[in-house]
Design a protein around this motif. Structure first.
Motif, PDB file in Angstrom:
ATOM      1  N   ILE A   1       0.836  -0.975  -0.406  1.00 42.24           N
ATOM      2  CA  ILE A   1      -0.207   0.140  -0.156  1.00 42.24           C
ATOM      3  C   ILE A   1       1.060   1.313   0.442  1.00 42.24           C
ATOM      4  CG2 ILE A   1      -1.566   1.479   1.274  1.00 42.24           C
ATOM      5  CD1 ILE A   1      -3.015  -1.752   1.757  1.00 42.24           C
ATOM      6  N   ASP A   2       1.555   1.802   1.410  1.00 45.13           N
ATOM      7  CA  ASP A   2       2.675   2.369   0.804  1.00 45.13           C
ATOM      8  C   ASP A   2       3.258   2.472  -0.810  1.00 45.13           C
ATOM      9  OD1 ASP A   2       1.558   3.176   3.214  1.00 45.13           O
ATOM     10  OD2 ASP A   2       3.186   2.190   4.309  1.00 45.13           O
ATOM     11  N   LYS A   3       4.170   1.549  -1.163  1.00 42.49           N
ATOM     12  CA  LYS A   3       4.880   1.475  -2.350  1.00 42.49           C
ATOM     13  C   LYS A   3       4.356   2.196  -4.278  1.00 42.49           C
ATOM     14  CE  LYS A   3       8.928  -0.232  -4.505  1.00 42.49           C
ATOM     15  NZ  LYS A   3       9.061   1.294  -3.943  1.00 42.49           N
ATOM     16  N   TYR A   4       2.861   1.361  -3.247  1.00 45.53           N
ATOM     17  CA  TYR A   4       2.746   1.597  -5.280  1.00 45.53           C
ATOM     18  C   TYR A   4       1.246   1.827  -4.582  1.00 45.53           C
ATOM     19  CZ  TYR A   4       6.034  -1.943  -6.175  1.00 45.53           C
ATOM     20  OH  TYR A   4       6.843  -2.664  -6.746  1.00 45.53           O
ATOM     21  N   TYR A   5       0.181   2.506  -4.047  1.00 47.53           N
ATOM     22  CA  TYR A   5      -0.968   2.610  -3.772  1.00 47.53           C
ATOM     23  C   TYR A   5      -1.380   3.518  -2.565  1.00 47.53           C
ATOM     24  CZ  TYR A   5      -1.980  -1.790  -6.082  1.00 47.53           C
ATOM     25  OH  TYR A   5      -2.113  -2.238  -7.546  1.00 47.53           O
ATOM     26  N   THR A   6      -0.133   4.964  -2.610  1.00 51.67           N
ATOM     27  CA  THR A   6      -0.089   5.305  -1.680  1.00 51.67           C
ATOM     28  C   THR A   6      -0.045   7.395  -2.515  1.00 51.67           C
ATOM     29  OG1 THR A   6      -0.671   5.115   0.082  1.00 51.67           O
ATOM     30  CG2 THR A   6      -0.449   7.041   0.404  1.00 51.67           C
ATOM     31  N   LYS A   7      -0.377   7.701  -2.442  1.00 47.30           N
ATOM     32  CA  LYS A   7       0.578   8.765  -3.400  1.00 47.30           C
ATOM     33  C   LYS A   7       0.025  10.323  -2.654  1.00 47.30           C
ATOM     34  CE  LYS A   7      -0.607  11.498  -8.358  1.00 47.30           C
ATOM     35  NZ  LYS A   7      -1.278  11.345  -9.767  1.00 47.30           N
ATOM     36  N   SER A   8       0.893  10.899  -3.213  1.00 46.58           N
ATOM     37  CA  SER A   8       1.094  12.183  -2.462  1.00 46.58           C
ATOM     38  C   SER A   8       0.801  13.745  -3.535  1.00 46.58           C
ATOM     39  CB  SER A   8       2.594  12.467  -2.201  1.00 46.58           C
ATOM     40  OG  SER A   8       3.491  12.683  -3.103  1.00 46.58           O
ATOM     41  N   TYR A   9      -0.005  14.589  -2.736  1.00 50.33           N
ATOM     42  CA  TYR A   9      -0.603  16.202  -3.834  1.00 50.33           C
ATOM     43  C   TYR A   9      -0.341  17.161  -2.805  1.00 50.33           C
ATOM     44  CZ  TYR A   9      -3.907  12.048  -5.047  1.00 50.33           C
ATOM     45  OH  TYR A   9      -4.047  11.267  -5.922  1.00 50.33           O
ATOM     46  N   ASN A  10       0.985  17.249  -3.706  1.00 50.69           N
ATOM     47  CA  ASN A  10       1.301  18.830  -3.561  1.00 50.69           C
ATOM     48  C   ASN A  10       0.751  20.212  -3.429  1.00 50.69           C
ATOM     49  OD1 ASN A  10       2.688  19.028  -6.115  1.00 50.69           O
ATOM     50  ND2 ASN A  10       4.383  19.232  -5.698  1.00 50.69           N
ATOM     51  N   ASN A  11      -0.417  20.416  -4.278  1.00 51.54           N
ATOM     52  CA  ASN A  11      -1.289  21.250  -4.826  1.00 51.54           C
ATOM     53  C   ASN A  11      -1.964  21.290  -5.293  1.00 51.54           C
ATOM     54  OD1 ASN A  11      -1.916  21.030  -7.693  1.00 51.54           O
ATOM     55  ND2 ASN A  11       0.306  20.072  -7.577  1.00 51.54           N
ATOM     56  N   LEU A  12      -3.211  22.052  -4.719  1.00 49.87           N
ATOM     57  CA  LEU A  12      -4.559  22.153  -4.025  1.00 49.87           C
ATOM     58  C   LEU A  12      -5.302  22.055  -5.998  1.00 49.87           C
ATOM     59  CD1 LEU A  12      -6.795  23.511  -2.088  1.00 49.87           C
ATOM     60  CD2 LEU A  12      -6.911  25.184  -3.577  1.00 49.87           C
ATOM     61  N   HIS A  13      -4.603  21.844  -6.590  1.00 52.45           N
ATOM     62  CA  HIS A  13      -5.538  21.590  -8.735  1.00 52.45           C
ATOM     63  C   HIS A  13      -5.623  20.226  -8.043  1.00 52.45           C
ATOM     64  CE1 HIS A  13      -5.219  20.133 -12.777  1.00 52.45           C
ATOM     65  NE2 HIS A  13      -6.420  21.331 -13.070  1.00 52.45           N
ATOM     66  N   ASP A  14      -4.402  19.325  -7.879  1.00 57.05           N
ATOM     67  CA  ASP A  14      -3.963  18.083  -8.214  1.00 57.05           C
ATOM     68  C   ASP A  14      -4.389  17.213  -7.076  1.00 57.05           C
ATOM     69  OD1 ASP A  14      -2.664  17.909 -10.034  1.00 57.05           O
ATOM     70  OD2 ASP A  14      -0.768  17.437  -8.912  1.00 57.05           O
ATOM     71  N   LEU A  15      -5.245  17.541  -5.944  1.00 61.61           N
ATOM     72  CA  LEU A  15      -5.802  17.078  -4.770  1.00 61.61           C
ATOM     73  C   LEU A  15      -7.386  17.266  -5.302  1.00 61.61           C
ATOM     74  CD1 LEU A  15      -5.981  16.466  -1.568  1.00 61.61           C
ATOM     75  CD2 LEU A  15      -6.470  18.468  -0.587  1.00 61.61           C
ATOM     76  N   ALA A  16      -7.670  18.765  -5.727  1.00 61.98           N
ATOM     77  CA  ALA A  16      -9.039  19.104  -6.224  1.00 61.98           C
ATOM     78  C   ALA A  16      -9.706  17.956  -7.199  1.00 61.98           C
ATOM     79  CB  ALA A  16      -9.241  20.215  -6.435  1.00 61.98           C
ATOM     80  N   ILE A  17      -8.596  17.488  -8.122  1.00 64.97           N
ATOM     81  CA  ILE A  17      -9.480  16.172  -9.106  1.00 64.97           C
ATOM     82  C   ILE A  17      -9.413  15.004  -7.993  1.00 64.97           C
ATOM     83  CG2 ILE A  17      -8.622  15.724 -11.657  1.00 64.97           C
ATOM     84  CD1 ILE A  17      -7.085  17.290 -12.039  1.00 64.97           C
ATOM     85  N   ARG A  18      -8.273  14.269  -7.765  1.00 65.45           N
ATOM     86  CA  ARG A  18      -8.529  13.570  -7.117  1.00 65.45           C
ATOM     87  C   ARG A  18     -10.134  13.522  -6.069  1.00 65.45           C
ATOM     88  NH1 ARG A  18      -9.215   9.427  -4.718  1.00 65.45           N
ATOM     89  NH2 ARG A  18      -8.048   8.191  -3.798  1.00 65.45           N
ATOM     90  N   LEU A  19     -10.182  14.393  -5.196  1.00 67.21           N
ATOM     91  CA  LEU A  19     -11.151  14.221  -4.659  1.00 67.21           C
ATOM     92  C   LEU A  19     -12.627  14.725  -5.286  1.00 67.21           C
ATOM     93  CD1 LEU A  19      -9.918  15.949  -1.743  1.00 67.21           C
ATOM     94  CD2 LEU A  19      -9.978  13.517  -1.797  1.00 67.21           C
ATOM     95  N   GLU A  20     -12.893  14.940  -6.751  1.00 62.83           N
ATOM     96  CA  GLU A  20     -13.545  14.431  -7.270  1.00 62.83           C
ATOM     97  C   GLU A  20     -14.373  16.499  -6.935  1.00 62.83           C
ATOM     98  OE1 GLU A  20     -15.806  11.280  -7.429  1.00 62.83           O
ATOM     99  OE2 GLU A  20     -14.272  10.304  -7.717  1.00 62.83           O
ATOM    100  N   THR A  21     -14.163  17.499  -7.178  1.00 64.39           N
ATOM    101  CA  THR A  21     -14.181  18.515  -6.645  1.00 64.39           C
ATOM    102  C   THR A  21     -13.520  19.885  -7.803  1.00 64.39           C
ATOM    103  OG1 THR A  21     -14.675  19.779  -4.730  1.00 64.39           O
ATOM    104  CG2 THR A  21     -12.923  19.198  -4.506  1.00 64.39           C
TER     105      THR A  21
END
Length: 456
Positions: free
Chosen positions: A369-389
């Motif tokens: 999970i930590d190596k392959y299925y955890t993604k980091s977000y450092n900006n509001l734009h990418d995070l918003a896309i990930r959270l569908e908003t």
């Protein structure tokens, strides 16, 4: 008080003292303490590490030297003492060692409670396959009761969950005084081998191809059980990061939703005698394995809105996945071994499922999970896309503010980590499907429904 009623109360409390924290500890770890995710995998692995040796050792002692009910009493009081100490710990490493100690005391009692029930029921001349499941079902009721109490009292992310479990463990320890005596079967024989003298005879079960294969697949399924216990509640809880689900009933009462799994158990436990008699252990185990495939697959596509039915169905399927493996497996071991190694054989089963299986499942899943299925977000734009908003969604901005995440021009002052639960559950589903196919091919067992399972 009748024997069945005493065993029923014992089973209720046996799982109450576990259910009070097992499903909700992830919320305490990630939410209240905000400790590292990789270390959390190690916390769940403590159950596995303890089960590698403690159930077998305690089982041998119960078979050879000390009454099982006396060992049971002492272990629960020691378990309670450690639970009372856990909320005082503020260092994750210290928490790990304390939890390991708690598991060294608790995990042997799972096998020991089965052994005690089988001994007492046998003494009372009951049919084990018919008498045990209705008693064991109250263990599941106890687990459900603990989950509801912890959720409804607002304790699921606090140290209070450990105090609740500890108080119940003290009560169970004291109640153990009412359990009928289960003396060791220490048969002295001048010609006894060293293996028999030391109580290691249960390990000879590995010399039997069918039993060895059964234990190996028990280990592989034990890994699947740890995955759902470790990540089920936190998976539902993390939907709160999505603004469109923020006020969902599922978010507020995630532990109660998860308790549907245990409610389902109560029904499938009672169905075990019929299924074992009608289909035999191999088909029952296969049903369990394919139920695990569905459990994880439905989680992969479920959500608190249009996909809520999949989450609920996954919880219902869990009852079959767990009971047809765990309870049926325990009965299979009991009815495939002789009474002189009853406790140590159950300890061996526990070692393979909650020992090697738990260690493998916890550590491997944590790493994957930590190596392959955890993604980091450092900006509001990418995070918003990930959270569908949208980046200017008030709920999203409020969520960031509450977590003291500062940002300027849409750039965060530190990365935000989110798990890709969809693909995580799909990987787990594929894993259990492979296990099921291999079991169907390799495990040979001819079932005659006219021969009682009790027949040795």
């Amino acid at each position: 008080m009748s024997i069945k009623l005493r065993l029923t109360i014992m089973n209720f409390l046996q799982f109450f003292v576990w259910g009070a924290w097992l499903i909700t500890i992830a919320n305490y770890w990630f939410g209240t303490k905000q400790w590292d995710g990789t270390q959390f995998g190690a916390i769940f692995a403590t159950m596995g590490f303890a089960s590698l040796f403690m159930p077998t050792i305690i089982g041998i002692i119960a078979d050879r030297w000390i009454n099982a009910e006396k060992l049971y009493l002492v272990l629960h009081l020691l378990y309670a003492a450690v639970l009372f100490y856990l909320p005082q710990i503020n260092d994750p490493s210290a928490f790990f060692y304390a939890m390991l100690l708690a598991m060294c005391f608790y995990m042997p009692t799972l096998a020991l409670s089965n052994s005690i029930a089988y001994t007492v029921l046998t003494q009372g001349k009951y049919d084990l396959v018919k008498a045990f499941p209705p008693i064991r079902v109250w263990g599941t009721v106890g687990f459900i009761a603990a989950m509801w109490i912890v959720n409804l009292t607002g304790s699921k992310a606090t140290g209070m969950q450990f105090y609740i479990a500890g108080a119940a463990a003290v009560g169970l320890g004291l109640f153990s005084f009412t359990i009928p005596k289960c003396p060791p079967r220490n048969i002295k024989n001048e010609n006894s081998s060293l293996i028999r003298t030391l109580g290691l005879e249960a390990f000879k079960l590995f010399s039997n191809y069918k039993m060895a294969l059964f234990f190996i697949f028990s280990m592989l399924l034990g890994a699947a059980l740890q995955l759902t216990n470790a990540y089920g509640d936190v998976f539902l809880d993390e939907f709160k990061f999505f603004p469109k689900y923020a006020n969902s009933f599922v978010i507020k009462y995630s532990t109660i939703i998860m308790s549907i799994s245990q409610i389902s158990e109560t029904l499938f436990i009672l169905a075990i005698p019929f299924f074992l008699k009608r289909f035999g252990i191999k088909k029952v185990m296969l049903i369990s394995m394919f139920a695990w495939v569905l459990r994880f697959g439905l989680f992969a596509y479920g959500d608190p809105s249009s996909g809520l039915w999949m989450i609920i169905l996954s919880c219902i399927v869990y009852g079959m996945a767990f009971d047809f493996f765990n309870i049926s497996g325990s009965l299979f071991v009991e009815t495939s071994t002789n009474s002189q190694i009853r406790s140590s054989a159950q300890g061996l089963f526990m070692m393979m499922t909650n020992g090697f299986g738990a260690v493998f499942g916890s550590l491997a899943s944590g790493w994957i999970i930590d190596k392959y299925y955890t993604k980091s977000y450092n900006n509001l734009h990418d995070l918003a896309i990930r959270l569908e908003t949208t980046p200017d969604n008030p709920r999203l901005l409020n969520w960031l503010t509450k977590r003291k995440i500062n940002f300027q021009n849409g750039i965060f002052d530190h990365d935000i980590l989110l798990k890709d639960w969809h693909h995580i559950w799909l990987v787990f589903s594929v894993y259990t499907l492979i296990v099921a196919i291999l079991f169907a091919i390799l495990f040979k067992h001819k079932h005659d429904k006219n021969v009682p399972l009790n027949a040795k």
